[in-house]
Design an enzyme around this catalytic site. Sequence first.
Site, PDB file in Angstrom:
ATOM      1  N   ASP A 390       0.858  -1.180   0.000  1.00  0.00           N
ATOM      2  CA  ASP A 390       0.000   0.000   0.000  1.00  0.00           C
ATOM      3  C   ASP A 390       0.900   1.237   0.000  1.00  0.00           C
ATOM      4  O   ASP A 390       2.112   1.133   0.266  1.00  0.00           O
ATOM      5  CB  ASP A 390      -0.894  -0.029   1.244  1.00  0.00           C
ATOM      6  N   LYS A 391       0.343   2.402  -0.301  1.00  0.00           N
ATOM      7  CA  LYS A 391       1.158   3.617  -0.313  1.00  0.00           C
ATOM      8  C   LYS A 391       0.957   4.447   0.949  1.00  0.00           C
ATOM      9  O   LYS A 391       1.874   4.610   1.753  1.00  0.00           O
ATOM     10  CB  LYS A 391       0.835   4.477  -1.541  1.00  0.00           C
ATOM     11  N   ARG A 587       6.000  17.312  -4.750  1.00  0.00           N
ATOM     12  CA  ARG A 587       4.731  17.502  -5.455  1.00  0.00           C
ATOM     13  C   ARG A 587       4.635  18.984  -5.852  1.00  0.00           C
ATOM     14  O   ARG A 587       4.426  19.833  -4.996  1.00  0.00           O
ATOM     15  CB  ARG A 587       3.575  17.092  -4.550  1.00  0.00           C
ATOM     16  N   THR A 667      -2.446   1.115  -4.728  1.00  0.00           N
ATOM     17  CA  THR A 667      -2.956   2.212  -3.914  1.00  0.00           C
ATOM     18  C   THR A 667      -4.299   2.681  -4.430  1.00  0.00           C
ATOM     19  O   THR A 667      -4.609   2.553  -5.619  1.00  0.00           O
ATOM     20  CB  THR A 667      -1.956   3.381  -3.898  1.00  0.00           C
ATOM     21  N   LYS A 822      -6.876  -5.328  -5.228  1.00  0.00           N
ATOM     22  CA  LYS A 822      -5.561  -5.625  -4.647  1.00  0.00           C
ATOM     23  C   LYS A 822      -5.381  -7.119  -4.461  1.00  0.00           C
ATOM     24  O   LYS A 822      -4.331  -7.688  -4.801  1.00  0.00           O
ATOM     25  CB  LYS A 822      -5.407  -4.896  -3.305  1.00  0.00           C
ATOM     26  N   ASP A 842      -1.442  -1.064   5.947  1.00  0.00           N
ATOM     27  CA  ASP A 842      -1.694  -0.579   7.305  1.00  0.00           C
ATOM     28  C   ASP A 842      -3.167  -0.302   7.571  1.00  0.00           C
ATOM     29  O   ASP A 842      -3.531   0.057   8.691  1.00  0.00           O
ATOM     30  CB  ASP A 842      -0.901   0.707   7.568  1.00  0.00           C
TER      31      ASP A 842
END
Length: 1339
Positions: A390-391, A587, A667, A822, A842
């Site tokens: 996951d991100k 970003r 993600t 996923k 998480d």
Amino acid sequence: MFRNRPPPEEERRVRANDREYNEKFQYASNCITTSKYNIITFLPVNLFEQFQEVANTYFLFLLILQLIPQISSLSWFTTIVPLALVLSITAIKDATDDYFRHKSDNQVNNRQSQVLIRGSIQKEKWMNVRVGDIIKLENNQFVAADLLLLSSSEPHGLCYIETAELDGETNMKVRQSVSVTCELGDPNNLAAFNGEVVCEPPNNKLDRFCGTLYWKDRKYSLTNQNMLLRGCVLRNTEFCYGLVIFAGPDTKLMQNSGRTKFKRTSIDRLMNTLVLWIFCFLVCMGMILAVGNAVWEREVGSLFQSYLPWDPPVDSFIFSAFLSFWSYVIILNTVVPISLYVSVEVIRLGHSYFINWDRQMFCSQCNTAAEARTTTLNEELGQVEYIFSDKTGTLTQNIMTFNKCSINGQTYGEATDPLGPQPKKLDFTPFNSLADPNFCFYDDTLLESVKVGDCCTHEFFRLLSLCHTVMSEEKSEGELVYKAQSPDEGALVTAARNFGFVFRSRTPGTISTTEMGRPVTYALLAILDFNNIRKRMSVIVRNPEGRIRLYCKGADTMLLERLHPSNQDLMNVTSDHLNEYAADGLRTLALAYRDLSEEQWETWSERQRSAERASDCREERLAAVYEEIEQDMMLLGATAIEDKLQEGVPETIAVLSLANIKVWVLTGDKQETAVNIGYSCKMLTDDMAEVFIISGNTVQCVRQELRAARQRMVELSQSREEGKEVFAEACFLTPDLRGGHREVTEEEEKVEQQPPSPVSSVSPASPAPPLNLMDNISGEFGLVINGHSLAHALEADMEAEFVSTACACKAVICCRVTPLQKAQVVELIKKHKRAVTLAVGDGANDISMIKSAHIGVGISGQEGNQAVLASDYSFSQFRFLQRLLLVHGRWSYLRMCRFLCYFFYKNFAFTMVHFWFGFFCGFSAQTVYDQYFITLYNIVYTSLPVLAMGIFDQDVPDDRSLEYPKLYEPGQLNLLFNKKEFFICIAQGIYTSVVLFFVPYAVLSDATQSSGEPLADYQTFAVTTATALVIVVSVQIALDTGYWTIINHVFIWGSLGLYFSIMLALHSQTLFRIFPNQFHFVGTAQSTLLQPVVWLTIALATAICVVPVLTFRFLKLDLRPQLSDTVRYTQLVRLKKRKLAGRSAGERGWRGASTMSEGRLGARSGSRRSGYAFAHQEGFGELITSGKNMRLSSLVLGSFGSKHSSSWIDTLRRKKHPPTPTCTSGDCSPAPSSICASVPPLSNSSSMMGGSQDTPIEEESDTATVQSVAVSLSPETNGAPAAPQGPGHPHSTAPSSAAERSQAGPPAGWTLSLGAVQEALFGWRNTAPCTNSASSGPT
């Protein structure tokens, strides 16, 4: 529990406040169950699962045979006791695991909720909530079920939720009730509500809901914006009411949670196969001995019938052979003793405790230690090939910080000289009393620019304080709390706040700010909302002086092309800054403005209102109107936001990549966010040949894009190989490379630096390369695929194309994927690649992925403990993953493989002696050994040494495991224990049994005691053979042990001493007098062990068994050393070099200075990416201007930046069949830990440079360079250490004499050894002509 399931739903009908109506549909209750057993089903289900293990069924069968007295020569308790022990231990472990699942379920099911029952709010447990109930939620409460939002404390039925448990995003989202129900805020009104909802049946689509509300003869459409899903948390909303639509297992959260699966390791599956093979082998041996019994009874046994008759059941030699067959099956069953499975469980338990006790995986900030939540998968950690991560919250901290900015061509926030004094955090308090004390910025020049009143700087922060959709709440005077839908926006508004432009509050038509201490109110004329196509947002405001201005911020690729031509020079400078920021993985966002006249505003405003009133193509009309006004803007500058990665993420991914582990990011975030993080954590780099983006909306488009990507990969790979061959020819044809250091000519430098020839873009119509060709692709590629494209790629006819394309890439990022997708991606790789997979996440949205993978890892982060509870292993930081795999996983696999090899060896050596003895005892199923020796051999005499090796053994220390990630590869290739290794072990065991039987038989048949009495009796032979067996297997495990501890010494030599003690006790007169019918070997041990010829026989048998093994291992170490052997050797050389540390201080100082020549990662040209508002949601601007969302009271790897060629990663990842030998500068580079002996560790992580930070510098000296290894391995210099290099000769190699001896032609064996060492350690090929080039270090 046993009731019939209701038929599948086609649609769901729910009537509010009418349980009787809803119950006739048999909807599921709100009680959830994630456990596997209950009190009734535990015993049968658990035993059924355990007897799926072939070995357990095998031992149960043997137990039944042993209960038949006519065929059993061993007592039944020798099998039932260990079998019951194994079943009990496993059952207790499974019961404990399931108890915690029950505990978690009870904790959730017993949470309190407020339910509207008969006109009053009553407290009910979650488990008692039913479909159709109306629930009251309060601030910060979890949503109990999937609810239709009816009303809230906010105006217009709005509420704010956090969906971290669903999609991993921690930013707040807005939900709004249907307009007709938003005023039903009173319980009395809600009690009278009897609306009926007709909607879709339960499904796992988190972002879609379709339904209709029927009430008062009218119907209202329902969408996902009206729903509150289970797992969400109510935020910043005092209370709200909702109607339960889906409950318990029907909720979207539970629909996305996979079933708890019984996970087995690949070694377990292999063991099941081997046990079947061994059983077949056992049957064959039994049949051979049974045939022998039949022949013997017919030809010889019949002569003894007069005084040795058959037992009563036996009436023929055929029946005697039948009984003999089963007797031998029982006797020979010790080839796979049940103690094997007891030992395996004990070893796995020990490995789990090592993980739990590892202080280097303990996070002091979270006070959280690593935890092995299962004991059955430890060795699988050493075989992982794919990691699915996951991100948000796993790779990142999900904390946005204002890092850098460019204003009017001037950049701010650049890092200072790393060798100089570190800057201090700016204190904004004296300058601005409303500043956020948690805001961090270090460049004081920007603050000075604000203080002196620079107009561009003021306009820059004014834009940030006005152009956003943030909501503000002022709890007390000066205490502002910003509620941003996008964490990017929150960071930008906070930055403006600290630099003196404070956003205070807003109404539908105004924005109130404090500018440099002066309150200012702007009239908000329009918000030009954000969407994924525009990638920008604008606001039009009127300042107190009456001037109208448009402020715009958005993706630089969108905004720069809409600037006024007069901005060309400023745009060029700002573009350079944007490239630098993007190269750092930040970003980026561009800012611009435009002044509007009153006439322009009035004209445009009329067109905007007309577009908003349009009944068809409303979005397209508005986009055209927005495009019209967002032209000819004036550039202000750019911002750079950092989404903070967790500590050590880039280093961890780099090390895992070197270990041939592919990392995929799955993600729920948008594509731009995921790609930006991919660059930040160095998954995606500018060294990649190409990054492919798959974004097709149809099956055909996705297929064409995948085929075009594969075609492009093949062409780029071919051009790359051609370039390598050109340089390799130049390298091999240059004789000077064999000698000392040689200057590289300009022509060679041009060849080396020449990029691959350009390849034209691939048309979608181009023929796709064969799928099997993709396995040989060499090069580094990245793949980014969107969720809607992934849905098509996962279809049955597209699976193979997607897998072949994705697996040829070094990095894969899947964006906007659902939790179920996923899991589907993980299952796809398991199905097609048959590789060990690991999933790490998480949040609750990662549970299905964690359960689907072979190994699930939960990160105990900010998003609850659902992922941890569903995982097999858990810790608090992603960086601990490299230690879990490269240290604990590799050690566990190594230990388990060595344990199994030795265990099969010792048991075949023990058991096959019975087989040979059968030919000398009339095939009568007589055992060679005393029955107590048979019982105690696996339980006492040989159990502890093999346990010590299985728990404590290691080939190299933990720091070397991290320093040389390629050591991980044998586990992925399953080299240490497979069918071939198994046959080698049993062959050695059979050889040992032959020696242990025939050597004592040959010697003792003619031997006599000192008194002249013969030694050729059964009991003397049994004691001699048993003693020789125990000594031989003890010596063998001493040879197999690679890491000695005091426990190994005590267990090995103590077990040997224990054998003699127990044997003397069992053969004593005392036990014989007490149990005369049980102990028949009275006095045998004492009389036998006093005979010198017996000890000579034992010594001879031991030598014949051990000497061939020693010879083979020495030859293998010389001729074909493994990578671990080479690492151990280099470690010894380093230890020798430490003695010379004092002499090399000047050299170390020179090497430290030389590292400054390494350039940092350069800016990427043409790769600007915008990080603006990637979690932002379209339509929020319209909510602001309508006033519906107003409260009533409101009216990294920075340090990993040294740029090295990526081709050495590709080299290290090649397996046993390399392509054509090459020797480019990149391919001759060692692993990161030994790229250049003079390069110091670049970060606090020990992963990249190997070892802990207390490792002396001299230990990291250039002893690992090729020339030093060559000298040390040369037979002429094997006895002397390599000469140290002088400080004045950084590139000096071995002494010239050694070089001359090397050129003279070393023996073939040594040449092969050196080549194998270099190929295994660094991935070098044909090192003879490239030695000096490599030793010079990377350029």
